[in-house]
Every structure is written in C-alpha cells, then in structure tokens.
Write a protein that holds these residues in place. Structure first.
Motif, PDB file in Angstrom:
ATOM      1  N   GLU A   1       0.984   0.047  10.165  1.00  0.00           N
ATOM      2  CA  GLU A   1       1.270  -0.689   8.943  1.00  0.00           C
ATOM      3  C   GLU A   1       2.767  -0.977   8.958  1.00  0.00           C
ATOM      4  OE1 GLU A   1      -0.184  -0.295   4.502  1.00  0.00           O
ATOM      5  OE2 GLU A   1       1.365   1.188   4.974  1.00  0.00           O
ATOM      6  N   GLN A   2       3.099  -2.267   8.946  1.00  0.00           N
ATOM      7  CA  GLN A   2       4.488  -2.688   9.043  1.00  0.00           C
ATOM      8  C   GLN A   2       4.906  -3.363   7.746  1.00  0.00           C
ATOM      9  OE1 GLN A   2       4.199  -4.912  12.762  1.00  0.00           O
ATOM     10  NE2 GLN A   2       4.446  -3.035  13.919  1.00  0.00           N
ATOM     11  N   PHE A   3       6.219  -3.385   7.506  1.00  0.00           N
ATOM     12  CA  PHE A   3       6.723  -3.853   6.223  1.00  0.00           C
ATOM     13  C   PHE A   3       7.976  -4.695   6.411  1.00  0.00           C
ATOM     14  CE2 PHE A   3       9.409  -3.260   2.448  1.00  0.00           C
ATOM     15  CZ  PHE A   3       8.543  -3.681   1.463  1.00  0.00           C
ATOM     16  N   CYS A   4       7.986  -5.863   5.762  1.00  0.00           N
ATOM     17  CA  CYS A   4       9.156  -6.744   5.746  1.00  0.00           C
ATOM     18  C   CYS A   4       9.732  -6.746   4.331  1.00  0.00           C
ATOM     19  CB  CYS A   4       8.766  -8.169   6.137  1.00  0.00           C
ATOM     20  SG  CYS A   4      10.102  -9.372   5.910  1.00  0.00           S
ATOM     21  N   PRO A   5      10.991  -6.332   4.175  1.00  0.00           N
ATOM     22  CA  PRO A   5      11.595  -6.306   2.845  1.00  0.00           C
ATOM     23  C   PRO A   5      12.020  -7.688   2.358  1.00  0.00           C
ATOM     24  CG  PRO A   5      13.211  -5.636   4.464  1.00  0.00           C
ATOM     25  CD  PRO A   5      11.910  -5.814   5.197  1.00  0.00           C
ATOM     26  N   MET A   6      12.027  -8.666   3.260  1.00  0.00           N
ATOM     27  CA  MET A   6      12.602  -9.971   2.942  1.00  0.00           C
ATOM     28  C   MET A   6      11.590 -11.008   2.456  1.00  0.00           C
ATOM     29  SD  MET A   6      15.704  -9.286   3.484  1.00  0.00           S
ATOM     30  CE  MET A   6      16.395 -10.909   3.279  1.00  0.00           C
ATOM     31  N   TYR A   7      10.298 -10.741   2.577  1.00  0.00           N
ATOM     32  CA  TYR A   7       9.306 -11.721   2.160  1.00  0.00           C
ATOM     33  C   TYR A   7       8.717 -11.319   0.816  1.00  0.00           C
ATOM     34  CZ  TYR A   7       5.453 -14.998   2.110  1.00  0.00           C
ATOM     35  OH  TYR A   7       4.587 -15.991   1.741  1.00  0.00           O
ATOM     36  N   ASP A   8       8.886 -12.148  -0.171  1.00  0.00           N
ATOM     37  CA  ASP A   8       8.269 -11.971  -1.493  1.00  0.00           C
ATOM     38  C   ASP A   8       8.478 -10.551  -2.040  1.00  0.00           C
ATOM     39  OD1 ASP A   8       6.833 -12.817  -3.734  1.00  0.00           O
ATOM     40  OD2 ASP A   8       4.921 -12.174  -2.879  1.00  0.00           O
TER      41      ASP A   8
ATOM     42  N   THR B   1      -1.856 -10.864   0.492  1.00  0.00           N
ATOM     43  CA  THR B   1      -2.945 -10.188  -0.210  1.00  0.00           C
ATOM     44  C   THR B   1      -4.086  -9.868   0.745  1.00  0.00           C
ATOM     45  OG1 THR B   1      -2.319 -11.375  -2.213  1.00  0.00           O
ATOM     46  CG2 THR B   1      -4.467 -10.288  -2.220  1.00  0.00           C
ATOM     47  N   LEU B   2      -4.346 -10.759   1.680  1.00  0.00           N
ATOM     48  CA  LEU B   2      -5.371 -10.509   2.688  1.00  0.00           C
ATOM     49  C   LEU B   2      -5.053  -9.226   3.464  1.00  0.00           C
ATOM     50  CD1 LEU B   2      -7.885 -11.421   4.336  1.00  0.00           C
ATOM     51  CD2 LEU B   2      -6.295 -12.683   5.801  1.00  0.00           C
ATOM     52  N   SER B   3      -3.797  -9.033   3.799  1.00  0.00           N
ATOM     53  CA  SER B   3      -3.399  -7.827   4.538  1.00  0.00           C
ATOM     54  C   SER B   3      -3.678  -6.571   3.729  1.00  0.00           C
ATOM     55  CB  SER B   3      -1.913  -7.894   4.902  1.00  0.00           C
ATOM     56  OG  SER B   3      -1.694  -8.914   5.847  1.00  0.00           O
ATOM     57  N   LYS B   4      -3.416  -6.605   2.447  1.00  0.00           N
ATOM     58  CA  LYS B   4      -3.713  -5.456   1.583  1.00  0.00           C
ATOM     59  C   LYS B   4      -5.223  -5.209   1.563  1.00  0.00           C
ATOM     60  CE  LYS B   4      -3.272  -3.466  -3.024  1.00  0.00           C
ATOM     61  NZ  LYS B   4      -4.383  -2.609  -2.740  1.00  0.00           N
ATOM     62  N   ASP B   5      -6.014  -6.285   1.456  1.00  0.00           N
ATOM     63  CA  ASP B   5      -7.471  -6.140   1.458  1.00  0.00           C
ATOM     64  C   ASP B   5      -7.970  -5.509   2.764  1.00  0.00           C
ATOM     65  OD1 ASP B   5      -7.778  -7.279  -1.087  1.00  0.00           O
ATOM     66  OD2 ASP B   5      -8.041  -9.307  -0.273  1.00  0.00           O
TER      67      ASP B   5
ATOM     68  N   GLY C   1       9.100  -7.924  -0.557  1.00  0.00           N
ATOM     69  CA  GLY C   1       8.520  -6.913   0.313  1.00  0.00           C
ATOM     70  C   GLY C   1       7.040  -7.144   0.551  1.00  0.00           C
ATOM     71  N   SER C   2       6.646  -7.174   1.823  1.00  0.00           N
ATOM     72  CA  SER C   2       5.252  -7.440   2.170  1.00  0.00           C
ATOM     73  C   SER C   2       4.859  -6.639   3.403  1.00  0.00           C
ATOM     74  CB  SER C   2       5.056  -8.933   2.447  1.00  0.00           C
ATOM     75  OG  SER C   2       5.421  -9.689   1.317  1.00  0.00           O
TER      76      SER C   2
ATOM     77  N   VAL D   1       0.860  -1.175   0.000  1.00  0.00           N
ATOM     78  CA  VAL D   1       0.000   0.000   0.000  1.00  0.00           C
ATOM     79  C   VAL D   1       0.895   1.223   0.000  1.00  0.00           C
ATOM     80  CG1 VAL D   1      -1.746   1.247   1.307  1.00  0.00           C
ATOM     81  CG2 VAL D   1      -1.787  -1.236   1.234  1.00  0.00           C
ATOM     82  N   ALA D   2       0.652   2.145  -0.886  1.00  0.00           N
ATOM     83  CA  ALA D   2       1.470   3.354  -0.974  1.00  0.00           C
ATOM     84  C   ALA D   2       1.356   4.151   0.307  1.00  0.00           C
ATOM     85  CB  ALA D   2       1.020   4.194  -2.163  1.00  0.00           C
TER      86      ALA D   2
END
Length: 195
Positions: A156-163, A136-140, A165-166, A43-44
C-alpha cells in the motif's frame, strides 16, 4: 493569540514546502510522508489485511485488472486506462460473494458496487477524471482484499501530493505514482506491506 496563529501558519507553510520540494523532482529519492496521513479516504495503517482461507480466483483476476489499470495511469496512457477500466468493470461484475459469511457478503456487495461504478467512469473519462476515480477505486480494492485475502504480496503506497493525500496498491515496493505519472513518478512512500 496572533503569535499562536502565526506559529501554526508557519509550521503549516514549512510542512507544505517540505512536501512540495520532496516530491517535485522524480529523479530525487522517494519522498517521505508523515507517519499518519490525515485524509479520511486513506486506509488507516492499523487495519489488518491478511490472507484468508477463502481464496477466490475471481478476486485475483480483479487485482490483476486493477494493476493493469494502475500501470496505464503510471504511463500517462488514458486510452489504455479506458480499456482496463472496462475490463475491470467486467471482472467486478463477475465476482461471486456466496463463499463468504453473511456480513462479508453484505460488505463485499457494497464494495463491488462502488468499485464497479468507479471503473465504469474510468472507462469513459479523460485521464484527469480517471485519476480522480482511481483514488476511490483503490480504497475499494484495498477493502476487498481485507476480506478476500490474496496470495500476492502487496504494497500500500501513499502520495501526499495528490488530492490531500492518496493511496494505491502495487505488487512492487518501488514507487510508481499513478496519480501524477511521469510528472512525479517517484512521489510517495510505502505505507505498509500486505500479506
């Protein structure tokens, strides 16, 4: 031309190395991420999520079930994640969009339909597949909150290492990574505070 390609390759390799080292050990300090993740599923950060006058108790129930699911994934508990996936599926199906404008209703119906599909998959899958659907559920869920608002303060938290970035939502500022669980528990950073 070869020099430019080598320079770009060196910079990319250095960035990858820095991210890998920063998230490799859960006992180290929380990883830093670039200020603007480059994945299309993230999410931007410019999007504004605010509390709406249209508070919906069923939206709050969906959030509670989402956080229970997230916590099961943080704890590497695929069986509990299945249970919470099924619970979340029921909460999503019970959500009523009639209190919202026509445009919001249309958008919410699409969000809820997609989120329900991912929650159903989580209820039937192994933990690796659960985490794939959780992205995708998290984005929804984040998109839903943008419309419904919430009484809670969310991070809103972000992991750069999963897929590549997630992102995910949390009620606590402290990082507890649902994508890697105990393998990289503290990998990530807070992108923004919602509410």
């Amino acid at each position: 031309m070869k020099t430019i390609k080598r320079s770009i390759g060196s910079v990319a390799l250095a960035a990858t190395f820095m991210l890998t080292v920063s998230c490799k050990d859960a006992s180290k300090t929380e990883a830093t991420t670039t200020s603007e993740p480059t994945t299309e599923n993230t999410v931007a950060s410019q999007e504004s999520v605010t509390t709406s006058d249209k508070q919906d108790a069923k939206a709050e129930v969906i959030l509670k079930d989402y956080f229970n699911l997230k916590d099961a994934l943080v704890g590497d508990d695929g069986e509990k994640a299945k249970e919470f996936g099924a619970t979340l599926t029921n909460s999503l199906k019970a959500f009523e969009v009639s209190n919202y404008s026509a445009d919001e209703q249309s958008e919410l119906k699409d969000i809820i339909e997609d989120a329900t599909e991912h929650a159903e998959h989580i209820a039937e899958s192994d933990i690796k597949h659960q985490r794939e659907h959780f992205k995708t559920l998290s984005k929804d869920i984040t998109d839903m909150v943008a419309i419904t608002g919430t009484k809670m303060t969310l991070y809103e938290q972000f992991c750069p290492m999963y897929d590549r970035g997630s992102a995910w939502l949390s009620t606590k500022e402290e990082i507890r990574n649902p994508y890697h669980g105990s393998a990289m528990l503290k990998c990530g950073s807070v992108q923004r505070t919602i509410n």
